[in-house]
Design an enzyme around this catalytic site. Sequence first.
Site, PDB file in Angstrom:
ATOM      1  N   CYS A 172       0.827  -1.201   0.000  1.00  0.00           N
ATOM      2  CA  CYS A 172       0.000   0.000   0.000  1.00  0.00           C
ATOM      3  C   CYS A 172       0.866   1.258   0.000  1.00  0.00           C
ATOM      4  O   CYS A 172       1.433   1.621   1.037  1.00  0.00           O
ATOM      5  CB  CYS A 172      -0.925  -0.023   1.225  1.00  0.00           C
TER       6      CYS A 172
ATOM      7  N   CYS B 278      -0.380   4.065   2.296  1.00  0.00           N
ATOM      8  CA  CYS B 278      -0.082   3.844   3.724  1.00  0.00           C
ATOM      9  C   CYS B 278       1.402   4.051   4.020  1.00  0.00           C
ATOM     10  O   CYS B 278       1.758   4.625   5.043  1.00  0.00           O
ATOM     11  CB  CYS B 278      -0.430   2.413   4.150  1.00  0.00           C
ATOM     12  N   ASP B 279       2.270   3.545   3.159  1.00  0.00           N
ATOM     13  CA  ASP B 279       3.682   3.435   3.520  1.00  0.00           C
ATOM     14  C   ASP B 279       4.633   4.313   2.698  1.00  0.00           C
ATOM     15  O   ASP B 279       5.817   4.389   3.015  1.00  0.00           O
ATOM     16  CB  ASP B 279       4.132   1.966   3.383  1.00  0.00           C
TER      17      ASP B 279
END
Length: 310
Positions: A135, A138-139
Site C-alpha cells: 500500500c 499507507c507506507d
Amino acid sequence: MKDGVNKLVIIGSGPAGLTAAVYGARADMEPLLFMGTKYGGQLMITSDVENFPGFPEPILGPELMERMKAQAERVGAKLVQDDVVRVNFKRYPFEVTTPTQTVKTLSVVIATGADPKRLNLDSEMRLMGKGVSNCAVCDGFFFRGKKVAVVGGGDTAMEEATFLTKFATSVRVIHRRDKLRASKALQKAAFSNPKISFIWDSVVEEVLGSSRVEGVKIRNIKTGKESILEVDGLFVSIGYDPNTKVFAGEVELDPMGYVVTRNGTETSVPGVFVAGDAHDYRYRQAVTAAGDGVKALMDAEKFVEEKLRG
Ligand code: NAP
C-alpha cells in the site's frame, strides 16, 4: 436476540466490521460478530500506522486492531473467533453457519475484506512491513529520498508508482510482460513521469536484505538473465483477492469477486449490507473501511427497525 433470532450478524473483523460492531452495540442492535480464525484484517500485517486519525504517534497495525476489538467489546458487541463457512440468504431470517453453529439473523453486514495478492516468496513475507508493502498510500511516506520498486502492470501498480514519486527519488516498475494492463490515462501519467522507469518482461525472484529491504533479485523471463536492483522498498501491486467465496450464489458478486452494491452499502439481497474492501477496490483504507462500517450499520439498523415495526 428475540426467539433465537439475532438482529445483526457482522462477518469480518477488520476496521469495517469492528466499527460496524461499535456502532451496532451502541444502537441496541446487539451485534454478533464472527471474526474469522485469522482476525484483524490487513492491518495485522502492517507495521507503523501514521494515518489513522487520533493517533499523533505511529501505532502498530496489530495494536490498532486490538484497540478496535477492545472498544467493540466494551460497548457490548459479542465477538466470536470463528470462520463463517456457509450462509443462506435465500431464507429469512438469514442463516450464518460456522464450524460449530448456525445462527439466524434479521440483517447481515459483510466485512470480510480483501487480501493483497502475493508473489509467494519467503523473503517477501519475511520483509513485509520492513520495506515490502502492498500500500503506497499507507507506507509511501517512509520512503522519502529513497529508491523503490513496484511490481505489477495494472491500474493499482501505475497509481502506486505515480504516488510514490512524491517521496522516492526513483521508482522502477517491474512487470512480467512488455505491455501494461493499466488504463491509457494511468499509463500516460506513469510514462510521462521522469522519476518512473520500467523493467519489462521481468519477475522478482527474491527480496534481499536481512532486517530491511536492500534490493531485489530479478530475472528477465525472455533472456533468463538475472540481475540485482538496489532499492529500499518493494511495493507488490499485483491485485487483490476479495474474501467473498462463501457468498457466491448468495449475493451478487462482480467477475473479480467483489460484492456488487447499489445505494451505498446495499447488496443484491435486502437486509444484507457490505462494508470495506469486500466491495471497495478503489479506496482500500482503514479509515474509509471504518466509515463504510458505520454506513452499513446505519442501513442495517433502518432495515431491522422497519422489519420489527412490521
Ligand atoms: P489487475 O488489473 O489484476 O492487475 C494486476 C497486475 O499485476 C497485472 O499487470 C498482472 O500482470 C500483474 N500480476 C498479477 N499476478 C502477478 C504475479 N504473480 N507476478 C507478477 N505480476 C503479476 O489488478 P489491479 O491493478 O489491482 O486492479 C484491480 C481492479 O481495480 C481493476 O479492475 C482496475 O481497473 C481497478 N482499479 C481502478 C483504478 C482506477 O480506476 N483509478 C485504480 C486501481 C484499481 P499481467 O498484466 O501480465 O496479467
